[in-house]
Design a protein around this motif. Sequence first.
Motif, PDB file in Angstrom:
ATOM      1  N   ALA A   1       0.826  -1.209   0.000  1.00  0.00           N
ATOM      2  CA  ALA A   1       0.000   0.000   0.000  1.00  0.00           C
ATOM      3  C   ALA A   1       0.860   1.258   0.000  1.00  0.00           C
ATOM      4  O   ALA A   1       0.583   2.205  -0.740  1.00  0.00           O
ATOM      5  CB  ALA A   1      -0.931  -0.001   1.211  1.00  0.00           C
ATOM      6  N   GLN A   2       1.911   1.266   0.804  1.00  0.00           N
ATOM      7  CA  GLN A   2       2.774   2.451   0.901  1.00  0.00           C
ATOM      8  C   GLN A   2       3.404   2.806  -0.438  1.00  0.00           C
ATOM      9  O   GLN A   2       3.509   3.976  -0.790  1.00  0.00           O
ATOM     10  CB  GLN A   2       3.856   2.234   1.945  1.00  0.00           C
ATOM     11  CG  GLN A   2       3.345   2.198   3.360  1.00  0.00           C
ATOM     12  CD  GLN A   2       4.414   1.762   4.341  1.00  0.00           C
ATOM     13  OE1 GLN A   2       5.572   1.572   3.997  1.00  0.00           O
ATOM     14  NE2 GLN A   2       4.010   1.589   5.596  1.00  0.00           N
ATOM     15  N   LEU A   3       3.848   1.795  -1.176  1.00  0.00           N
ATOM     16  CA  LEU A   3       4.488   2.028  -2.478  1.00  0.00           C
ATOM     17  C   LEU A   3       3.489   2.045  -3.631  1.00  0.00           C
ATOM     18  O   LEU A   3       3.866   2.203  -4.779  1.00  0.00           O
ATOM     19  CB  LEU A   3       5.568   0.976  -2.739  1.00  0.00           C
ATOM     20  CG  LEU A   3       6.757   0.998  -1.787  1.00  0.00           C
ATOM     21  CD1 LEU A   3       7.711  -0.145  -2.098  1.00  0.00           C
ATOM     22  CD2 LEU A   3       7.477   2.333  -1.849  1.00  0.00           C
ATOM     23  N   GLU A   4       2.212   1.840  -3.308  1.00  0.00           N
ATOM     24  CA  GLU A   4       1.145   1.805  -4.308  1.00  0.00           C
ATOM     25  C   GLU A   4       1.429   0.789  -5.416  1.00  0.00           C
ATOM     26  O   GLU A   4       1.273   1.057  -6.608  1.00  0.00           O
ATOM     27  CB  GLU A   4       0.903   3.200  -4.889  1.00  0.00           C
ATOM     28  CG  GLU A   4       0.473   4.196  -3.831  1.00  0.00           C
ATOM     29  CD  GLU A   4       0.265   5.598  -4.360  1.00  0.00           C
ATOM     30  OE1 GLU A   4       0.548   5.869  -5.545  1.00  0.00           O
ATOM     31  OE2 GLU A   4      -0.185   6.436  -3.569  1.00  0.00           O
ATOM     32  N   ILE A   5       1.833  -0.408  -4.997  1.00  0.00           N
ATOM     33  CA  ILE A   5       2.097  -1.507  -5.932  1.00  0.00           C
ATOM     34  C   ILE A   5       0.751  -1.978  -6.489  1.00  0.00           C
ATOM     35  O   ILE A   5      -0.155  -2.326  -5.729  1.00  0.00           O
ATOM     36  CB  ILE A   5       2.813  -2.678  -5.222  1.00  0.00           C
ATOM     37  CG1 ILE A   5       4.113  -2.223  -4.563  1.00  0.00           C
ATOM     38  CG2 ILE A   5       3.040  -3.839  -6.175  1.00  0.00           C
ATOM     39  CD1 ILE A   5       5.168  -1.709  -5.496  1.00  0.00           C
TER      40      ILE A   5
ATOM     41  N   ALA B   1       7.623  -3.908 -10.381  1.00  0.00           N
ATOM     42  CA  ALA B   1       6.369  -4.013  -9.643  1.00  0.00           C
ATOM     43  C   ALA B   1       5.602  -2.702  -9.545  1.00  0.00           C
ATOM     44  O   ALA B   1       4.766  -2.542  -8.675  1.00  0.00           O
ATOM     45  CB  ALA B   1       6.643  -4.566  -8.249  1.00  0.00           C
ATOM     46  N   GLY B   2       5.898  -1.755 -10.403  1.00  0.00           N
ATOM     47  CA  GLY B   2       5.124  -0.523 -10.420  1.00  0.00           C
ATOM     48  C   GLY B   2       5.706   0.619  -9.617  1.00  0.00           C
ATOM     49  O   GLY B   2       5.172   1.710  -9.621  1.00  0.00           O
ATOM     50  N   ALA B   3       6.775   0.390  -8.887  1.00  0.00           N
ATOM     51  CA  ALA B   3       7.470   1.446  -8.156  1.00  0.00           C
ATOM     52  C   ALA B   3       8.945   1.368  -8.556  1.00  0.00           C
ATOM     53  O   ALA B   3       9.480   0.269  -8.752  1.00  0.00           O
ATOM     54  CB  ALA B   3       7.313   1.266  -6.654  1.00  0.00           C
ATOM     55  N   GLU B   4       9.571   2.503  -8.699  1.00  0.00           N
ATOM     56  CA  GLU B   4      10.965   2.549  -9.151  1.00  0.00           C
ATOM     57  C   GLU B   4      11.857   1.671  -8.271  1.00  0.00           C
ATOM     58  O   GLU B   4      11.876   1.817  -7.043  1.00  0.00           O
ATOM     59  CB  GLU B   4      11.474   3.995  -9.107  1.00  0.00           C
ATOM     60  CG  GLU B   4      12.880   4.164  -9.620  1.00  0.00           C
ATOM     61  CD  GLU B   4      13.044   3.866 -11.112  1.00  0.00           C
ATOM     62  OE1 GLU B   4      14.132   3.438 -11.500  1.00  0.00           O
ATOM     63  OE2 GLU B   4      12.082   4.067 -11.872  1.00  0.00           O
ATOM     64  N   GLY B   5      12.559   0.733  -8.913  1.00  0.00           N
ATOM     65  CA  GLY B   5      13.506  -0.133  -8.210  1.00  0.00           C
ATOM     66  C   GLY B   5      12.885  -1.268  -7.422  1.00  0.00           C
ATOM     67  O   GLY B   5      13.566  -1.930  -6.653  1.00  0.00           O
ATOM     68  N   VAL B   6      11.590  -1.513  -7.609  1.00  0.00           N
ATOM     69  CA  VAL B   6      10.904  -2.599  -6.899  1.00  0.00           C
ATOM     70  C   VAL B   6      10.535  -3.673  -7.909  1.00  0.00           C
ATOM     71  O   VAL B   6       9.954  -3.385  -8.950  1.00  0.00           O
ATOM     72  CB  VAL B   6       9.639  -2.087  -6.168  1.00  0.00           C
ATOM     73  CG1 VAL B   6       8.917  -3.233  -5.472  1.00  0.00           C
ATOM     74  CG2 VAL B   6      10.014  -1.002  -5.176  1.00  0.00           C
ATOM     75  N   PHE B   7      10.881  -4.905  -7.586  1.00  0.00           N
ATOM     76  CA  PHE B   7      10.643  -6.037  -8.467  1.00  0.00           C
ATOM     77  C   PHE B   7       9.847  -7.105  -7.720  1.00  0.00           C
ATOM     78  O   PHE B   7       9.865  -7.148  -6.494  1.00  0.00           O
ATOM     79  CB  PHE B   7      11.979  -6.630  -8.941  1.00  0.00           C
ATOM     80  CG  PHE B   7      12.770  -5.676  -9.792  1.00  0.00           C
ATOM     81  CD1 PHE B   7      12.717  -5.746 -11.170  1.00  0.00           C
ATOM     82  CD2 PHE B   7      13.560  -4.693  -9.208  1.00  0.00           C
ATOM     83  CE1 PHE B   7      13.425  -4.856 -11.961  1.00  0.00           C
ATOM     84  CE2 PHE B   7      14.271  -3.791  -9.990  1.00  0.00           C
ATOM     85  CZ  PHE B   7      14.208  -3.877 -11.363  1.00  0.00           C
ATOM     86  N   ALA B   8       9.163  -7.958  -8.461  1.00  0.00           N
ATOM     87  CA  ALA B   8       8.370  -9.018  -7.849  1.00  0.00           C
ATOM     88  C   ALA B   8       8.553 -10.320  -8.627  1.00  0.00           C
ATOM     89  O   ALA B   8       8.773 -10.298  -9.835  1.00  0.00           O
ATOM     90  CB  ALA B   8       6.897  -8.628  -7.825  1.00  0.00           C
ATOM     91  N   ALA B   9       8.458 -11.424  -7.912  1.00  0.00           N
ATOM     92  CA  ALA B   9       8.607 -12.748  -8.532  1.00  0.00           C
ATOM     93  C   ALA B   9       7.885 -13.784  -7.673  1.00  0.00           C
ATOM     94  O   ALA B   9       7.489 -13.503  -6.547  1.00  0.00           O
ATOM     95  CB  ALA B   9      10.086 -13.104  -8.649  1.00  0.00           C
ATOM     96  N   GLY B  10       7.744 -14.963  -8.220  1.00  0.00           N
ATOM     97  CA  GLY B  10       7.170 -16.071  -7.465  1.00  0.00           C
ATOM     98  C   GLY B  10       5.665 -15.985  -7.317  1.00  0.00           C
ATOM     99  O   GLY B  10       4.967 -15.408  -8.151  1.00  0.00           O
ATOM    100  N   ASP B  11       5.161 -16.544  -6.216  1.00  0.00           N
ATOM    101  CA  ASP B  11       3.722 -16.640  -5.994  1.00  0.00           C
ATOM    102  C   ASP B  11       3.026 -15.286  -5.951  1.00  0.00           C
ATOM    103  O   ASP B  11       1.859 -15.180  -6.331  1.00  0.00           O
ATOM    104  CB  ASP B  11       3.431 -17.385  -4.697  1.00  0.00           C
ATOM    105  CG  ASP B  11       3.723 -18.873  -4.782  1.00  0.00           C
ATOM    106  OD1 ASP B  11       4.138 -19.333  -5.861  1.00  0.00           O
ATOM    107  OD2 ASP B  11       3.529 -19.568  -3.772  1.00  0.00           O
ATOM    108  N   CYS B  12       3.724 -14.238  -5.505  1.00  0.00           N
ATOM    109  CA  CYS B  12       3.060 -12.932  -5.419  1.00  0.00           C
ATOM    110  C   CYS B  12       2.757 -12.366  -6.801  1.00  0.00           C
ATOM    111  O   CYS B  12       1.969 -11.440  -6.934  1.00  0.00           O
ATOM    112  CB  CYS B  12       3.864 -11.948  -4.591  1.00  0.00           C
ATOM    113  SG  CYS B  12       5.376 -11.376  -5.346  1.00  0.00           S
ATOM    114  N   VAL B  13       3.353 -12.943  -7.859  1.00  0.00           N
ATOM    115  CA  VAL B  13       3.082 -12.534  -9.238  1.00  0.00           C
ATOM    116  C   VAL B  13       2.203 -13.563  -9.950  1.00  0.00           C
ATOM    117  O   VAL B  13       1.224 -13.217 -10.598  1.00  0.00           O
ATOM    118  CB  VAL B  13       4.395 -12.334 -10.033  1.00  0.00           C
ATOM    119  CG1 VAL B  13       4.114 -12.057 -11.497  1.00  0.00           C
ATOM    120  CG2 VAL B  13       5.216 -11.215  -9.428  1.00  0.00           C
ATOM    121  N   SER B  14       2.547 -14.829  -9.804  1.00  0.00           N
ATOM    122  CA  SER B  14       1.859 -15.876 -10.563  1.00  0.00           C
ATOM    123  C   SER B  14       0.693 -16.508  -9.819  1.00  0.00           C
ATOM    124  O   SER B  14      -0.124 -17.203 -10.416  1.00  0.00           O
ATOM    125  CB  SER B  14       2.847 -16.976 -10.940  1.00  0.00           C
ATOM    126  OG  SER B  14       3.315 -17.631  -9.768  1.00  0.00           O
ATOM    127  N   GLY B  15       0.618 -16.315  -8.525  1.00  0.00           N
ATOM    128  CA  GLY B  15      -0.343 -17.036  -7.703  1.00  0.00           C
ATOM    129  C   GLY B  15       0.286 -18.351  -7.260  1.00  0.00           C
ATOM    130  O   GLY B  15       1.436 -18.638  -7.593  1.00  0.00           O
TER     131      GLY B  15
END
Length: 75
Positions: free
Chosen positions: A13-17, A33-47
């Motif tokens: 919420a803080q980074l508005e991802i 992940a929608g914020a500069e320098g923030v990346f996402a992988a694994g279950d939080c992306v694919s379920g």
Amino acid sequence: MGFTGVEKNGIVAQLEIPLNSRSTIAAGPDMSAGAEGVFAAGDCVSGPSLVVRAAASGLAAAEKIDAYLNRIVRT
């Protein structure tokens, strides 16, 4: 119950991802992940998925992060 999606609170919420309709992070093709320098992988992306897929996603994200950091350092 296992993973049911990303909760829109805390750092998300803080980074508005942005989350998609499945309550997972709407990561771009470069795994950003929608914020500069923030990346996402694994279950939080694919379920929910197999641990092997999550590990492969983590490796792919590491490669994208490395490329991102190398661009920052060179500029």
